[in-house]
Design an enzyme around this catalytic site. Sequence first.
Site, mmCIF file in Angstrom:
data_model
loop_
_atom_site.group_PDB
_atom_site.id
_atom_site.type_symbol
_atom_site.label_atom_id
_atom_site.label_comp_id
_atom_site.label_asym_id
_atom_site.label_seq_id
_atom_site.Cartn_x
_atom_site.Cartn_y
_atom_site.Cartn_z
ATOM 1 N N THR A 128 0.826 -1.207 0.000
ATOM 2 C CA THR A 128 0.000 0.000 0.000
ATOM 3 C C THR A 128 0.863 1.260 0.000
ATOM 4 O O THR A 128 1.964 1.256 0.559
ATOM 5 C CB THR A 128 -0.923 0.006 1.239
ATOM 6 O OG1 THR A 128 -1.441 1.312 1.445
ATOM 7 C CG2 THR A 128 -0.169 -0.369 2.514
ATOM 8 N N ASP A 129 0.326 2.322 -0.576
ATOM 9 C CA ASP A 129 1.043 3.616 -0.545
ATOM 10 C C ASP A 129 1.194 4.129 0.891
ATOM 11 O O ASP A 129 2.029 4.992 1.164
ATOM 12 C CB ASP A 129 0.329 4.663 -1.418
ATOM 13 C CG ASP A 129 -1.122 4.919 -1.009
ATOM 14 O OD1 ASP A 129 -1.658 4.202 -0.132
ATOM 15 O OD2 ASP A 129 -1.733 5.843 -1.578
ATOM 16 N N GLU A 130 0.388 3.574 1.815
ATOM 17 C CA GLU A 130 0.404 4.094 3.193
ATOM 18 C C GLU A 130 1.732 3.826 3.900
ATOM 19 O O GLU A 130 2.019 4.444 4.925
ATOM 20 C CB GLU A 130 -0.771 3.531 3.992
ATOM 21 C CG GLU A 130 -2.092 3.944 3.366
ATOM 22 C CD GLU A 130 -3.314 3.623 4.205
ATOM 23 O OE1 GLU A 130 -3.230 3.621 5.433
ATOM 24 O OE2 GLU A 130 -4.370 3.382 3.598
ATOM 25 N N TYR A 183 -1.526 -0.049 11.110
ATOM 26 C CA TYR A 183 -1.727 -0.795 9.854
ATOM 27 C C TYR A 183 -0.567 -0.547 8.890
ATOM 28 O O TYR A 183 0.056 -1.479 8.376
ATOM 29 C CB TYR A 183 -3.053 -0.386 9.198
ATOM 30 C CG TYR A 183 -3.151 -0.752 7.722
ATOM 31 C CD1 TYR A 183 -3.220 -2.085 7.325
ATOM 32 C CD2 TYR A 183 -3.152 0.233 6.732
ATOM 33 C CE1 TYR A 183 -3.290 -2.427 5.972
ATOM 34 C CE2 TYR A 183 -3.230 -0.098 5.389
ATOM 35 C CZ TYR A 183 -3.298 -1.422 5.011
ATOM 36 O OH TYR A 183 -3.363 -1.769 3.666
ATOM 37 N N LYS A 197 2.362 -3.123 7.363
ATOM 38 C CA LYS A 197 2.568 -3.363 5.930
ATOM 39 C C LYS A 197 3.988 -2.981 5.523
ATOM 40 O O LYS A 197 4.585 -3.603 4.642
ATOM 41 C CB LYS A 197 1.544 -2.577 5.097
ATOM 42 C CG LYS A 197 0.105 -3.030 5.239
ATOM 43 C CD LYS A 197 -0.155 -4.426 4.690
ATOM 44 C CE LYS A 197 -0.140 -4.483 3.170
ATOM 45 N NZ LYS A 197 -0.569 -5.825 2.676
#
Length: 341
Positions: free
Chosen positions: A124-126, A151, A155
């Site tokens: 994810t870009d997060e 989260y 990741k």
Amino acid sequence: MNRFFITGGAGFIGSAFVRLLLEERPSCNVTNFDALTYAGNMDNLEGLDKTRHQLVQGDVAARDSVLAALESGTDAIINFAAESHVDRSILSADEFLRTNILGTQVLLDAARECGVRRFLQVSTDEVLGSLPEDETAYFTENSAFAPNSPYAASKAAAEHLVRAAHHTFGLDTVVTRCGNNYGPRQFPEKFLPLALSNAMNDEPIPLYGDGQNVRDWIYVMDHCRAILLALRQGHAGAVYNIGARNEHRNIEVAESLLDALGKPRSLIRFVKDRLGHDRRYAIDPSRAESELGWRPLETWESGLRKTIAWYQENSRWIERARSGAYRDYYKQQYGTEVGAA
Ligand code: NAD
Ligand code: TYD
């Protein structure tokens, strides 16, 4: 590649990917390994060809279960399995560490042990944190890691483990990093399906903070097509950012949904902000475009139209998703009952 081991394939994006794979590769065989948590949904697998798709219920963090299900001769593992909701990770991070971090390491070890040819990690870009509102700043593959939620941190840790497996053991790995997906079968804890299902029932849409946070939205099948291309053509060890150059403020998303449904904008309710709320995500997908030849097929307008139509035609799916444990989560997160005006 013909034999695929897909984890988390009963979830939102995983099930869309399984659908795409079975369509695009008529001779392929898919083992779908999913723990069927609150986010996993057998309804998402309705209509799939059972002769080429087998669901195995199991936990990615349980080494023995993974090894029992992973057949020798598997060409690729595609790892979608995750605890995926930021707000839940703020309430409690334990499951995020177990599934997202330990689970990824178990799968990497199993891939080596069973001679799997390629491992694709759906990231994810997060992991890259938050961008300033300056519209010239974008996430690239070389942006520094700066995860801000439990989260995102889990990741990011998973990505580090994938990188380490490639560097240390020569495992053929590819990482895709995508922005906010939307489309059919997304669990209504995430903003877009939550706003849509609430508005469809004339219930308020809770907007965190000032509603000005920006997300980069992509239609789920466009993401899945990018994963398929990365699987086939991506370089070993590479990372690919996936995004549709489609930034919108949350309030604009809520207004677009209400307008499309013919519902009043007065359904928008500003509520307490999320802790540590990332301000803006925006992805530069140039590498995926130039190296993989990927382009999104849906525009924001066409993607939203398809999504709204799917939710309108699948009210039973929404009712089931919004029943049971979801009601407890909703009460804890928003302080009101599902269905309250
Ligand atoms: P989801 O929550 O809808 O689905 C997750 C699936 O994983 C569910 O079917 C669940 O049962 C399964 N699962 C959870 N724990 C498991 C475990 N221990 N063992 C086996 N299966 C388990 O998530 P999603 O939105 O489809 O996201 C899929 C992947 O894509 C995740 O890795 C997520 O981090 C990543 N991602 C999501 C988005 C997004 O916008 N939704 C964006 C970028 C990346
Ligand atoms: P979400 O779908 O949880 O995705 P992410 O946090 O991974 O980007 O949230 C998307 C955006 O919508 C994010 O800025 C938080 C905001 N949001 C709300 O304003 N209200 C809500 O009820 C939810 C769930 C999210």
